[in-house]
Write an enzyme that holds these catalytic residues in place. Structure first.
Site, mmCIF file in Angstrom:
data_model
loop_
_atom_site.group_PDB
_atom_site.id
_atom_site.type_symbol
_atom_site.label_atom_id
_atom_site.label_comp_id
_atom_site.label_asym_id
_atom_site.label_seq_id
_atom_site.Cartn_x
_atom_site.Cartn_y
_atom_site.Cartn_z
ATOM 1 N N LEU A 196 0.810 -1.219 0.000
ATOM 2 C CA LEU A 196 0.000 0.000 0.000
ATOM 3 C C LEU A 196 0.842 1.267 0.000
ATOM 4 O O LEU A 196 0.394 2.306 -0.477
ATOM 5 C CB LEU A 196 -0.933 0.011 1.219
ATOM 6 C CG LEU A 196 -2.015 -1.069 1.255
ATOM 7 C CD1 LEU A 196 -2.792 -0.989 2.568
ATOM 8 C CD2 LEU A 196 -2.973 -0.923 0.064
ATOM 9 N N GLY A 197 2.033 1.209 0.546
ATOM 10 C CA GLY A 197 2.862 2.413 0.575
ATOM 11 C C GLY A 197 3.769 2.415 1.783
ATOM 12 O O GLY A 197 3.935 1.405 2.469
ATOM 13 N N ASN A 205 4.824 6.129 8.465
ATOM 14 C CA ASN A 205 5.859 6.763 9.269
ATOM 15 C C ASN A 205 6.847 5.710 9.756
ATOM 16 O O ASN A 205 6.611 5.003 10.721
ATOM 17 C CB ASN A 205 5.238 7.479 10.473
ATOM 18 C CG ASN A 205 4.469 8.699 10.049
ATOM 19 O OD1 ASN A 205 4.675 9.204 8.952
ATOM 20 N ND2 ASN A 205 3.576 9.174 10.892
ATOM 21 N N ASP A 215 1.767 13.442 15.855
ATOM 22 C CA ASP A 215 2.111 13.518 14.426
ATOM 23 C C ASP A 215 0.849 13.714 13.586
ATOM 24 O O ASP A 215 0.631 13.018 12.600
ATOM 25 C CB ASP A 215 2.853 12.254 13.998
ATOM 26 C CG ASP A 215 3.599 12.435 12.677
ATOM 27 O OD1 ASP A 215 3.850 13.602 12.289
ATOM 28 O OD2 ASP A 215 3.921 11.429 12.029
#
Length: 340
Positions: A72-73, A76, A186
């Site tokens: 998916l990618g 962090n 974050d």
């Protein structure tokens, strides 16, 4: 790109000046909104506690029980994949933490608090496990992706949708603070995810201090949304998340960050960015946006954290209350970005 407030003569308000009736009316409205929020917050928490549709804790999760569907990618500090466990699709994030077995066990213990997370505004958690030198977190799969990806594909978020996104983000923060006693640390569009039911949820929050320390984040990506007090080395508080919320709203509304540099990847660009955040006046939405929304963002972006709004104060503001009352078909909007 944004109009910035200037005060070259250093003018200040007289603290002893009388308050106009319109100001009194506005103050009374805020007080009434605050009381309304406080009277409903217990009902909201009760609703969260009795959620039926939430990921159940899966005790037998391990690397061999997961079938990888596709990549998916990058999140962090780790890769994110769509995986399948029996008939359940989930997003697995793999974070490198090293070979220290005590550290690995401590991280897994800290993640245990997510067993008790029951909020429609926080991404669901199935479980976590250690494999080699990595920790894998298995979370609810949000099939429309992050707001960051939606922004790149669809452009600035429509104002009616934006209001609902802000409602969800603030409610998610309140749940983290009031129930889990967690500061997000974050908050940004890439850490807000959407599914095809139109649900908007926070993810990648700092539930584990040791995991946060193990995650190798780029300084630029974090500092873009970082509050002035954090850049100065001050303590991270709830108010730091609120600053990040304000910057995120500007980005979602305009598809631009307040401070943009073509050479942001080099050290000069980073220093320019940090200088702007600390020394320049806070960014504002252009005057073409509704006044209530601009005031809401202003409340998030006071340089002095003691003057910055708390999540509860944001809930009492007219913009937040109005956005709650508007009916919006979030599912239809979200379906435009559903992953195939």
């Amino acid at each position: 790109m944004f109009k910035r407030r200037r005060n070259p003569k250093g003018l200040v308000l007289n603290p002893n000046a009388s308050v106009k009736s319109s100001d009194n009316d506005h103050k009374e409205e805020l007080i009434n909104n605050q009381k309304s929020f406080e009277s409903n917050v217990e009902a909201f928490m009760e609703q969260c506690a009795h959620m039926n549709r939430r990921p159940a804790w899966i005790s037998d999760l391990d690397n061999s029980s997961l079938e990888v569907v596709r990549h998916l990618g990058e999140g962090n500090g780790g890769a994110v994949s769509l995986v399948k466990h029996r008939n359940i699709f989930m997003a697995r994030k793999t974070v490198y933490v090293g070979s220290d077995s005590k550290l690995q066990k401590q991280i897994l213990r800290e993640l245990g608090v997510l067993h008790h997370c029951r909020s429609p505004y926080i991404v669901g958690f199935y479980g976590a496990f250690q494999y080699k030198n990595n920790i894998s977190l298995c979370m609810e799969y949000m099939d429309c992706g992050s707001l960051d990806a939606i922004l790149r594909e669809g452009g600035p978020i429509p104002l009616d949708i934006l209001g609902k996104i802000i409602n969800s983000m603030v409610k998610g923060l309140i749940y983290l603070y009031n129930v889990l006693h967690i500061i997000h640390r974050d908050l940004k569009p890439s850490n807000v995810v959407v599914n095809s039911r139109g649900e908007i949820k926070l993810c990648d929050f700092g539930v584990s201090g040791e995991l946060v320390n193990s995650v190798a984040q780029t300084f630029v990506g974090t500092s873009t949304y970082m509050s002035p007090e954090r850049i100065r080395g001050g303590k991270y508080t709830v108010k730091s998340d609120i600053w990040s919320l304000g910057i995120s709203i500007i980005e979602l509304a305009t598809q631009e960050l307040p401070w943009s540099f073509s050479n942001i990847d080099d050290s000069i660009g980073i220093l320019d960015l940090l200088h702007c955040i600390v020394q320049e006046e806070p960014p504002r939405l252009p005057s073409s946006f509704p006044e209530d929304l601009r005031l809401f963002v202003d409340a998030c972006l006071h340089k002095d954290p003691t003057l910055r709004a708390s999540p509860q104060q944001l809930c009492a503001m007219p913009y937040f209350q109005q956005a709650l009352m508007i009916n919006v078909d979030l599912a239809s909007w979200a379906s435009n970005f559903r992953s195939s």
